[in-house]
Each structure stands twice: as C-alpha cells, then as structure tokens.
Design a protein around this motif. Sequence first.
Motif, mmCIF file in Angstrom:
data_model
loop_
_atom_site.group_PDB
_atom_site.id
_atom_site.type_symbol
_atom_site.label_atom_id
_atom_site.label_comp_id
_atom_site.label_asym_id
_atom_site.label_seq_id
_atom_site.Cartn_x
_atom_site.Cartn_y
_atom_site.Cartn_z
ATOM 1 N N UNK A 1 0.841 -1.193 0.000
ATOM 2 C CA UNK A 1 0.000 0.000 0.000
ATOM 3 C C UNK A 1 0.887 1.259 0.000
ATOM 4 N N UNK A 2 0.525 2.216 -0.829
ATOM 5 C CA UNK A 2 1.274 3.469 -0.887
ATOM 6 C C UNK A 2 0.841 4.363 0.272
ATOM 7 N N UNK A 3 1.805 4.928 0.990
ATOM 8 C CA UNK A 3 1.489 5.750 2.162
ATOM 9 C C UNK A 3 0.920 7.096 1.742
ATOM 10 N N UNK A 4 0.235 7.736 2.697
ATOM 11 C CA UNK A 4 -0.319 9.074 2.445
ATOM 12 C C UNK A 4 0.789 10.065 2.123
ATOM 13 N N UNK A 5 1.930 9.929 2.816
ATOM 14 C CA UNK A 5 3.055 10.832 2.561
ATOM 15 C C UNK A 5 3.564 10.683 1.135
ATOM 16 N N UNK A 6 3.603 9.429 0.654
ATOM 17 C CA UNK A 6 4.070 9.190 -0.714
ATOM 18 C C UNK A 6 3.096 9.777 -1.726
ATOM 19 N N UNK A 7 1.803 9.586 -1.467
ATOM 20 C CA UNK A 7 0.786 10.151 -2.361
ATOM 21 C C UNK A 7 0.869 11.669 -2.392
ATOM 22 N N UNK A 8 1.030 12.278 -1.207
ATOM 23 C CA UNK A 8 1.123 13.730 -1.139
ATOM 24 C C UNK A 8 2.376 14.225 -1.847
ATOM 25 N N UNK A 9 3.486 13.498 -1.665
ATOM 26 C CA UNK A 9 4.733 13.876 -2.327
ATOM 27 C C UNK A 9 4.578 13.816 -3.845
ATOM 28 N N UNK A 10 3.944 12.753 -4.332
ATOM 29 C CA UNK A 10 3.738 12.606 -5.774
ATOM 30 C C UNK A 10 2.816 13.694 -6.317
ATOM 31 N N UNK A 11 1.766 14.008 -5.562
ATOM 32 C CA UNK A 11 0.839 15.070 -5.983
ATOM 33 C C UNK A 11 1.553 16.421 -6.029
ATOM 34 N N UNK A 12 2.348 16.690 -4.992
ATOM 35 C CA UNK A 12 3.081 17.950 -4.940
ATOM 36 C C UNK A 12 4.060 18.051 -6.104
ATOM 37 N N UNK A 13 4.773 16.968 -6.359
ATOM 38 C CA UNK A 13 5.731 16.942 -7.459
ATOM 39 C C UNK A 13 5.019 17.189 -8.793
ATOM 40 N N UNK A 14 3.864 16.584 -8.941
ATOM 41 C CA UNK A 14 3.095 16.772 -10.177
ATOM 42 C C UNK A 14 2.606 18.198 -10.330
ATOM 43 N N UNK A 15 2.131 18.789 -9.230
ATOM 44 C CA UNK A 15 1.635 20.171 -9.294
ATOM 45 C C UNK A 15 2.756 21.150 -9.630
ATOM 46 N N UNK A 16 3.947 20.878 -9.127
ATOM 47 C CA UNK A 16 5.086 21.758 -9.405
ATOM 48 C C UNK A 16 5.587 21.604 -10.843
ATOM 49 N N UNK A 17 5.262 20.484 -11.460
ATOM 50 C CA UNK A 17 5.507 20.237 -12.888
ATOM 51 C C UNK A 17 6.944 20.571 -13.313
ATOM 52 N N UNK A 18 7.925 19.852 -12.803
ATOM 53 C CA UNK A 18 9.325 20.139 -13.119
ATOM 54 C C UNK A 18 9.658 20.087 -14.611
ATOM 55 N N UNK A 19 8.805 19.444 -15.412
ATOM 56 C CA UNK A 19 9.079 19.393 -16.853
ATOM 57 C C UNK A 19 9.050 20.788 -17.482
ATOM 58 N N UNK A 20 8.342 21.719 -16.819
ATOM 59 C CA UNK A 20 8.276 23.088 -17.341
ATOM 60 C C UNK A 20 9.419 23.965 -16.834
ATOM 61 N N UNK A 21 10.162 23.488 -15.846
ATOM 62 C CA UNK A 21 11.234 24.303 -15.291
ATOM 63 C C UNK A 21 12.325 24.532 -16.348
#
Length: 395
Positions: A1-21
């Motif tokens: 099971x994926x932890x809440x912290x991992x899900x939040x980290x992935x969501x945050x990373x996605x929102x920051x969208x490093x591909x556009x940096x």
Amino acid sequence: MISKDTLLSNDLFGDLNPRDWPISISDLPPGSALVGGSVRDALLNKLSQKPDLDFVIPTNAINFSENLSKKINGTFIKLDEKRDIARLVINGWTLDFARQVGENLQDDLLRRDFRINAIALRLTGKPEIFDPTGGINDLKSKKIVAISEKNLLDDPLRILRGFRFMCELDFELEKKTKTFLKNNVDKLSNIAPERMKMEILKIVNSKWNSSVWKTYLELQLLNEWNDNNFPYIELERKDISTKNLIFGSFLSKLIFLLSDEGLSRLTFSKNQIKRCKNLRFWVHKINKLDDLSEDERFQLHIDLEEDLPSFILFLKERDSSPWLKRWKDPHDPLFHPSAPFDGHLLQKAFGIPPGPFLGELIRYLSREKAYGRISTNNEAMEVARKWTLENSPFL
C-alpha cells in the motif's frame, strides 16, 4: 500500500511540474531540495504559472549557479557571498540557490522563519516531502506559527513578514507568534529601508479583511514610521477585498500604515509620496464635501483622478457607489477633467506666450467643461476669447 506521505509527495511533485522548469532535476547536485514559497503555494493550490523556485543545495551554491547559468544561458546574480546565495533568471523564471545551513536539511529548515515556510521537497531519487516542524498541519489550520523567537530576531524583517503572510494567505497569527512579533517591533528599526519598503509594498498589494485591521492595530508594527494621525476607523468599516474596490485599496492602506515622513524615510518615490499627500489632504476634508466650492471640488478631481478609488473607500455608503460609477466612465468631464484644447492651439489662436497665464486659461476651460458649461469646440473657443479679453495682461 502506498502511504499518504508518498501520495502527497507525488501530488506535490506533479503540481510543481518540473518538466516546465528551465532546468532539469538531473542538473542539481545530490542532496538538493526545493523549499519555501513554491512548495507552500503548491500545497495550497495557489501556484503561479512560473513560480519562484528556491533550492537548497549541500555546498558551493554560488559556484554551482554560475556554472549552471552558462549551461542554460541564464542571467547569474550573486545575492549574498557570505551566506553563499545566488540567483538565476531565465525566460521569466527566477531560481534561487542557497547553500544548506547546518549539517543536514533538517538543520536548515529549523533555522527558517515560520513553519509553513519550512517544508521541503527532496529531489534526490523519488520526490519526498520533508516537514520537520509541522508546517503542513499549519496550512490545513490556516495558522502562521514561528519556529522560534530567535529565528525571527536573526533577521528582524521576519517580524513584518509574518504580518505580510497573514495578509496574503488570509491566515491567523498563532497566539505565541503574535506575542513574538509584538514584543520585538522595535527591532525593525535595524532593517535597511529598501528591504522594509519591499515588504510593505507586498502588504499593501495584498487583500485585507477585518481581522487584518484588528491585528495591525494590536501590533502597531510601523509606529516608528507613522504619526498615527489618520482616521483608520472609517476605512476599517470597508471590506478591502470587495471586488469593486480592491483596485483602490493600495494607496488607502499605504497612508494608513505610513506618514509622509515615514514614506520618505523608507525610500518611497517622490511620485508615491505626492499621491499619498494628496489623498491624505482630501480624506481629512471628507466630512465637508458638501461645502466644497466648485473650484475646490474641481481641484479634488485634478489631484485624485488616478487615485479616486482610494478616496472612495473613505466615503459614506450613499456616496461610494455613485462616485465609483462616475469614475468608471472615462467620458465624465468632472471625474476625468481635461481641457477642450491643448496649449499650442490656444497660443496660436490668441497669441498667448507659454507661462502662468496660459495655464490659468487652460484650467478655466477645463473647469467650465467639467461642470457642463462648455459642450462644443465653438463654445469653448468663444469662452476662451472672452476670458482672454477680460484677464489678459498683454492687452
């Protein structure tokens, strides 16, 4: 099971969208982390299209930034050699790089101002949120909590910054944090005026609600730069976030926070000080508006044409809506005074040299137009001819 912290980290990373940096994460040295406002704003779903990115890297931030600037063809700026902080600017992006303070990332975050700004996203391997102080819980509860009083005093501008975050985020200051701010207001006098001004500009450009007024009056953060001789009570009754009036609140808040002398000491421009003086002058006359002469009312609109929304914030409710409606009409001759002719035409038509007399004629024509006594160019020319004959020192 994926932890809440991992899900939040992935969501945050996605929102920051490093591909556009403008840089790749692979460009960063091992142990790098994204910190500060972009992480906070992403967690609040308030991220701008090109957020400022603040990175903590293990060592040699200035050297690293300079080398990276050459690789991506960005502008390199050395911000603080002693603390090893540099900035890159490229295509509308601003990236700051700072050397990690302390032996690890936790040491660095524990030296920051408020818990909501001490959240990091580790960028080595899988993205991982690191929140040693509980800043995420503060974001959920909409609280601004200082990490420690000592941290605030390490850079006393943080005292004013805490109030600024309250304004910008619509958060509350935690009780102990509010005490820290209140007890150390005098330390703000040690801050460079230019740094103070930049923080104040952010404050007056943010939305305020009734709790902000109440907190400011309790803290009196800027007493040293304010003579406290201003009718804040009238303005306090208004909701500064009201959509119709928000564009007028900048100057009204500025004259509430700072005296004219305070504006000067904090290096505000001559134009900003002049605009504040004009607004302050007419606000003090606001209870005598009905007694103003035609010429005084005309002068009010000359002085405040661009800043009338700020003045409207101080009007009684029965007056504010009609005044705002008239100001929004660019063709209203009183609320947007203008002469029917320019000075060159008048000089040519009547042989008037440049100088005070020509200025008086232009003002007279502007006032006659403002009050509807001139409606056509022919009428304006005839009025100008008669006034010139009656008042000219050259005839």
